[in-house]
Scaffold this active site. Structure first.
Site: not given
Length: 656
Positions: A171-172, A175, A256
Site C-alpha cells: 500500500h505504501e 503512494h 487510498e
C-alpha cells in the site's frame, strides 16, 4: 492509472489545493477582523463617549498580521521539511531502523521493504519505526521515489503476519510509485500555516493569564482582553482545522482506494492488505480506533497514514480516509467483518545469531577487518543465520558477506567500490587509490569484488538499491567523498565504460547534495528537448546493438528510427542519429538533467520511445536494461515492467 497520470493529477489537485487554501485564508482573515472589532468595542465601546470609528489602518493591520502568520507558518514548515521523508518521519516520532539491525521483527520488516523495492526497481527506502504507537498504521513520505521513507507503528509489527505486513508495505509503495508523496508533504506545510492562528491564540491566552491584572479607566483590564482575544483567535483557528480536513479529504480519499488496489496487485494476495484493514477494525472500540496515533503531530500528518489517526466529529465528507467497510468491499468484492488483532508470538530467536554479531555487520564492519584477518573472518560466517517466524524460514539469496555489507554504511561504500573494480593493471591502480583515499575499506573492497563477480549480471546493479538506506545514512560530506572516490576509480584507466556511467548516474541522482529535492518543471513537451531526446535514443540504440552484430551501423540506425517513430511529433530522421564518436557521457548527463525537468505526462512517451529502440521482439539484454534503468533514475521515473523483468530473473526473496 499510471505513475505519470497520477503525477499529472497531483498537479491538478494542487490547483484545487490552492483554491481551497485561498478560501481558507479569506475566511480566517474575515473572522479575525470580526473578532478584533468585537474586542475593540468590548474594551473601548462601553463608556461615556460613543465610539465613532476604529483607529486608522485597524483592519489593514489585522489583515497583515494574519497573513504574516499564515504565510510565515507555511514557509517555516516547508523549510523544516526540506529533507523530505526523513523530516516527516522524525516529526511523527519515528526511529530510524538500522539496515544492520539484529531485532528479528525489524529484520522481517526490512526484508519485506527490500523485496518490494527490488521488484519495483527503485532505491530501497529508509524504514522508520513509531515505537510508542500500539495501533496498526503506516505511511510513506518524501519528495521523490528515490529518497522515500516508509514508517510503521510497533503495533503493525506486533499484530500482523508477514502476508499482512507485505500488504501494508505494498500500500505504501503505491503512494511512492504513484507520485502521491510530494503533494502530501506540500500539504503538511500548507496546513501548518492556516492552523497557526489557533496556536497564536493559545499564546495570547497564556500571556493574558500570567500578565498583571492592572486596569485603566477605559474599560476591562488588559489581562481579560488578552484572554478573550486569545480565546477568540483560538476559536477562529478552528476555521483552519476545518479547511485543513476539507483539503485533505479533497486530495487523499481516492488515493487510498488506489493504494489498496495496488497493494493487491503488488502482492497478488487480497488477504494481505485486506487482513491488515480487518485487524484495524478488530482493534476498534467505542473510544478508540485501531489505527489511532497518539503523537501530538498526528492530526497534522493524518492524510499520510494508512488509516484514520483519530476519531473526529468531522468524519464523513470531511474524513481523510474512506470508511473501512467501503475499502474492504472494494478489495474483496463483498462485505467482510473485522478480525481479532492480538499480539503475535515473538519471532523465534533461540540459537539464532544476531546479524549485529557477525564480523561484517554494524559499526565494526570496516574497522574490524584488516587484510591479515580477512580470510579467517570470512570463514566464521559461512552460513547466513536463519531468521524464523512461526514455522517458516528461508535465507537471503546473497552471500553472508554481501548481505552484511549492503546493510552497513562503510560496507555499502565498499560494495560500490567493488562494483567498479576492473581487471589486471587497472585493478591494481584502483586498489592503490583506495588504499590512499579509503584505507579502511580497501581490503574489504577487494574481497567483495571476488564475491560480486560470481553473481549473474542481473544481480549486480540491484545491490546499489539494497545499499541505498545504508548509503543515505552517511552525512553529506561523506556522500560527497564517496562520489569523489567513485569518479577517481572510473578515471583510473582514462575512459568511462557503460557500466561505470550507469552506476555513477544512479549514485549521483541518489546521493548528491540536491538529491531528493524538488525539481522544477521547465519543459511541457518532448519537442522542447528534441536534440536531447535524439541523443538519448542514439545512446540506447548504440547499447542495444552490440558491435559484433552484422552490419552494426545500419542495425543501430534502425533501432534509433524505431524509437523515433514512437515520438512522431519530434519528426526525427536518420540525420538526427548520433554515432558513437559523438556520444559523450557529459552530453548524456546534461540531456538527463533536462529530461528530468519534463512535465509528468511527457515522460512516459519518452520511456516508450527508449523501450522501442532497445526492444526488437525479444527480451532485453542486461546491458540495455541497465542503461534504461539509469535513464529512469536520471528522470526520476519507475522502471517499466520489461526492464524490471530482466532483474527479477534472480531470486530476490528474503527471509520470512
Amino acid at each position: 492509472m499510471t505513475f505519470f497520470e497520477q503525477q499529472h493529477q497531483a498537479r491538478q489537485e494542487t490547483k484545487k489545493l490552492v483554491f481551497l487554501f485561498a478560501l481558507a485564508v479569506i475566511a480566517i482573515v474575515l473572522a479575525v477582523n470580526l473578532a478584533m472589532a468585537l474586542l475593540w468595542n468590548f474594551k473601548f465601546g462601553g463608556h461615556h463617549e460613543v465610539l465613532r470609528s476604529y483607529p486608522k489602518g485597524f483592519f489593514a493591520i489585522n489583515t497583515l498580521i494574519t497573513l504574516a502568520l499564515i504565510g510565515g507558518g507555511t514557509l517555516i514548515q516547508t523549510f523544516n521539511l526540506r529533507d523530505g521523508g526523513d523530516a516527516v518521519a522524525l516529526m511523527a516520532g519515528g526511529r530510524l531502523i538500522s539496515p544492520a539491525t539484529g531485532d528479528l521483527q525489524e529484520r522481517r520488516l526490512l526484508n519485506v521493504v527490500e523485496e518490494m523495492a527490488l521488484a519495483s526497481g527503485i532505491a530501497c527506502p529508509k524504514v522508520y519505526l513509531l515505537e510508542h504507537e500500539d495501533a496498526i498504521n503506516a505511511f510513506a513520505a518524501g519528495y521523490n521515489q528515490n529518497e522515500a521513507v516508509v514508517a510503521v507503528t510497533r503495533g503493525t509489527l506486533n499484530r500482523l503476519t508477514r502476508d499482512e505486513l507485505q500488504g501494508v508495505v505494498g500500500h505504501e509503495f503505491s503512494h511512492i510509485l504513484n507520485g502521491d508523496m510530494r503533494l502530501n508533504v506540500h500539504l503538511i506545510g500548507v496546513l501548518f500555516g492556516i492552523q497557526m492562528i489557533a496556536g497564536f491564540g493559545q499564546q495570547l491566552m497564556n500571556f493574558g493569564r500570567f500578565s498583571s491584572s492592572s486596569r485603566d479607566d477605559k474599560g476591562p483590564p488588559w489581562q481579560l482582553v488578552m484572554l478573550f482575544a486569545g480565546l477568540a483567535l483560538f476559536v477562529v483557528g478552528y476555521i483552519g482545522i476545518f479547511f485543513g480536513r476539507l483539503i485533505k479529504s479533497a486530495v487523499s480519499r481516492q488515493r487510498e482506494f488506489l493504494a489498496d488496489a495496488s497493494a493487491v496487485q503488488f502482492t497478488r494476495n487480497p488477504e494481505g492488505i485486506g487482513g491488515a484493514l480487518r485487524k484495524i477494525g478488530g482493534l476498534t472500540d467505542g473510544n478508540r480506533i485501531g489505527s489511532q496515533i497518539d503523537h501530538q503531530n498526528a492530526e497534522q500528518l493524518s492524510h499520510l497514514f494508512l488509516g484514520s489517526v483519530r476519531p473526529n466529529l468531522l468524519d464523513g465528507w470531511f474524513a481523510t480516509h474512506p470508511p473501512l467497510t467501503e475499502r474492504l468491499q472494494r478489495i474483496y468484492g463483498r462485505s467482510m467483518g473485522p478480525l481479532e488483532a492480538p499480539e503475535l508470538p515473538q519471532p523465534l530467536a533461540d540459537n539464532t545469531a544476531r546479524l549485529a554479531d557477525l564480523p561484517f555487520a554494524a559499526a565494526g564492519f570496516a574497522s574490524a577487518v584488516t587484510p591479515s584477518q580477512l580470510p579467517s573472518s570470512v570463514s566464521t560466517v559461512a552460513a547466513t543465520p536463519t531468521l524464523e517466524f512461526g514455522n517458516s524460514s528461508s535465507r537471503s539469496p546473497l552471500s553472508p558477506q554481501l548481505d552484511g555489507a549492503v546493510r552497513d554504511s562503510a560496507g555499502a561504500c565498499a560494495v560500490v567500490y567493488a562494483l567498479l573494480l576492473g581487471e589486471g593493471a587497472e585493478r591494481e591502480t584502483q586498489l592503490a587509490l583506495l588504499k590512499k583515499e579509503a584505507p579502511q575499506q580497501a581490503a574489504l573492497t577487494s574481497f567483495l569484488a571476488e564475491t560480486i563477480v560470481q553473481l549473474p549480471l542481473s544481480a549486480r546493479l540491484p545491490l546499489v538499491d539494497l545499499a541505498a538506506p545504508a548509503l543515505r545514512q552517511l552525512p553529506q560530506a561523506a556522500r560527497d567523498r564517496l562520489l569523489a572516490i567513485v569518479e577517481q576509480l572510473i578515471a583510473a584507466d582514462s575512459r568511462i565504460t557503460l557500466a561505470e556511467f550507469v552506476l555513477q548516474t544512479i549514485l549521483t541522482r541518489r546521493l548528491a547534495p540536491r538529491a531528493g529535492r524538488l525539481v522544477p518543471i521547465r519543459f511541457n513537451r518532448l519537442s522542447d528537448l528534441r536534440n536531447d531526446i535524439a541523443l538519448l535514443l542514439s545512446l540506447v540504440a548504440h547499447v542495444a546493438v552490440p558491435s559484433t552484430c552484422a552490419d552494426v551501423v545500419a542495425t543501430r540506425l534502425a533501432a534509433f528510427l524505431r524509437g523515433a517513430q514512437a515520438c512522431p511529433e519530434l519528426q526525427l530522421a536518420a540525420q538526427d542519429y548520433c554515432d558513437g564518436a559523438s556520444l559523450s557521457f557529459p552530453r548524456v548527463r546534461q540531456a538527463l538533467d533536462n529530461a528530468n525537468q519534463l512535465a509528468p505526462l511527457a515522460k512516459p512517451q519518452l520511456i516508450k520511445a527508449l523501450l522501442a529502440a532497445a526492444e526488437d521482439g525479444k527480451p532485453l539484454e542486461i546491458t540495455s536494461a541497465d542503461i534504461l534503468r539509469a535513464i529512469c533514475a536520471g528522470i526520476e521515473a519507475p522502471i517499466p515492467p520489461a526492464v524490471a523483468a530482466t532483474y527479477q530473473a534472480y531470486p530476490w526473496q528474503f527471509d520470512n
